[in-house]
Scaffold this motif. Structure first.
Motif, short mmCIF file in Angstrom:
data_model
loop_
_atom_site.label_atom_id
_atom_site.label_comp_id
_atom_site.label_asym_id
_atom_site.label_seq_id
_atom_site.Cartn_x
_atom_site.Cartn_y
_atom_site.Cartn_z
N PRO A 81 -4.85 -6.14 9.61
CA PRO A 81 -4.53 -6.26 8.18
C PRO A 81 -4.93 -4.98 7.45
N PRO A 82 -4.28 -4.69 6.32
CA PRO A 82 -4.69 -3.52 5.54
C PRO A 82 -6.06 -3.75 4.92
N SER A 83 -6.84 -2.69 4.83
CA SER A 83 -8.18 -2.80 4.24
C SER A 83 -8.12 -3.01 2.74
N LYS A 84 -6.99 -2.68 2.13
CA LYS A 84 -6.79 -2.89 0.70
C LYS A 84 -5.30 -2.97 0.42
N LEU A 85 -4.93 -3.54 -0.72
CA LEU A 85 -3.54 -3.59 -1.15
C LEU A 85 -3.27 -2.36 -1.99
N ALA A 86 -2.37 -1.51 -1.52
CA ALA A 86 -2.15 -0.23 -2.19
C ALA A 86 -0.70 0.00 -2.59
N ALA A 87 0.17 -1.00 -2.39
CA ALA A 87 1.58 -0.83 -2.74
C ALA A 87 1.76 -0.80 -4.26
#
Length: 258
Positions: free
Chosen positions: A173-179
């Motif tokens: 999973p991504p470590s943070k939501l950056a979109a």
């Protein structure tokens, strides 16, 4: 003399004020001009390489005009992918699940590389960038790891963390939501070098992992890919962009072999 002195003083003050306003007007014009220059300077032409990029070994995977260098997975017939207004464009449809939909594959194969691309996706959209793809299976995802592209906020189904933008799909999973918000361009960077894998999204590192380690094998054999023996096996393969039935656009697709 006193009656004459007051008008003269007023005239002088009016002139001074006018000069001051003129200075401010010129300053405003200069400020606007500078802002315009800065805007122009930051809007680099799309789908071209700078001299520095050329010297560093970067290559364009999309020329901005046509799909030279790309073909459909297993050379399937297709009606969804095209070069449109300087982008690689995939038409979206909620009902068209025909055989005329297929993933788009690079002609060339890559082993150790750095890949960058800009993308934006339609509301509720879902797609991905796959790499190390081979053509021995029915679909690209059966061999190639996937950098997930999705509408994190509005997708109509509940998303697991490993399904969100920037994820190494079903693995990390991504470590943070950056979109960025839907409708805005995102910048993706994928670095794979001798098994060390990084996913970047809009300047944020969201995945940092090692492929083909005992931990990686455990994740594969206990998760979604447990029945896909060919997943992630190849050390060299094609770049692939996914037709998942959603409208999506790509530009500035560039790669550097490491």
């Amino acid at each position: 003399m006193k009656r004459l002195a007051l008008p003269a003083f007023c005239i002088a003050m009016i002139g001074f004020a006018s000069c001051g306003n003129a200075g401010k007007t010129e300053e405003k014009k200069d400020s606007l001009a500078i802002g315009s220059e800065n805007k122009t300077a930051t809007e680099a032409p799309a789908n071209v390489l700078t001299d520095t990029e050329k010297a560093e070994g970067w290559k364009l995977l999309f020329n901005g005009t046509n799909l030279d260098g790309w073909r459909m997975y297993k050379n399937k017939e297709n009606k969804t992918w095209s070069a449109q207004d300087g982008t690689i464009h995939c038409t979206g449809s909620t009902t068209d699940k025909s055989d005329m939909r297929a993933d788009l594959l690079s002609n060339d194969q890559f082993e150790n590389f750095e890949l960058v691309a800009d993308w934006k996706i339609a509301p509720q959209g879902n797609s991905g960038i796959l790499y190390l793809v081979t053509e021995e299976f029915e679909a690209p995802y059966m061999s190639g790891p996937e950098y997930q592209l999705i509408d994190d906020e509005n997708f109509p189904e509940k998303l697991e963390d490993w399904q969100k933008s920037g994820a190494n799909y079903a693995m990390n999973p991504p470590s943070k939501l950056a979109a960025k918000p839907i409708g805005e361009w995102n910048h993706t960077r994928i670095v794979l070098n001798k098994g060390h894998l990084e996913h970047w999204l809009n300047g944020e590192k969201v995945v940092d992992t090692e492929m083909w380690t005992p931990e990686w094998t455990k994740n594969k054999t206990t998760g979604k890919w447990k029945d896909y023996k060919g997943y992630g096996v190849a050390k060299k393969g094609h770049i692939c962009v996914q037709d998942h039935g959603s409208e999506i656009w790509f530009k500035n697709v560039k790669i550097k072999e490491l």
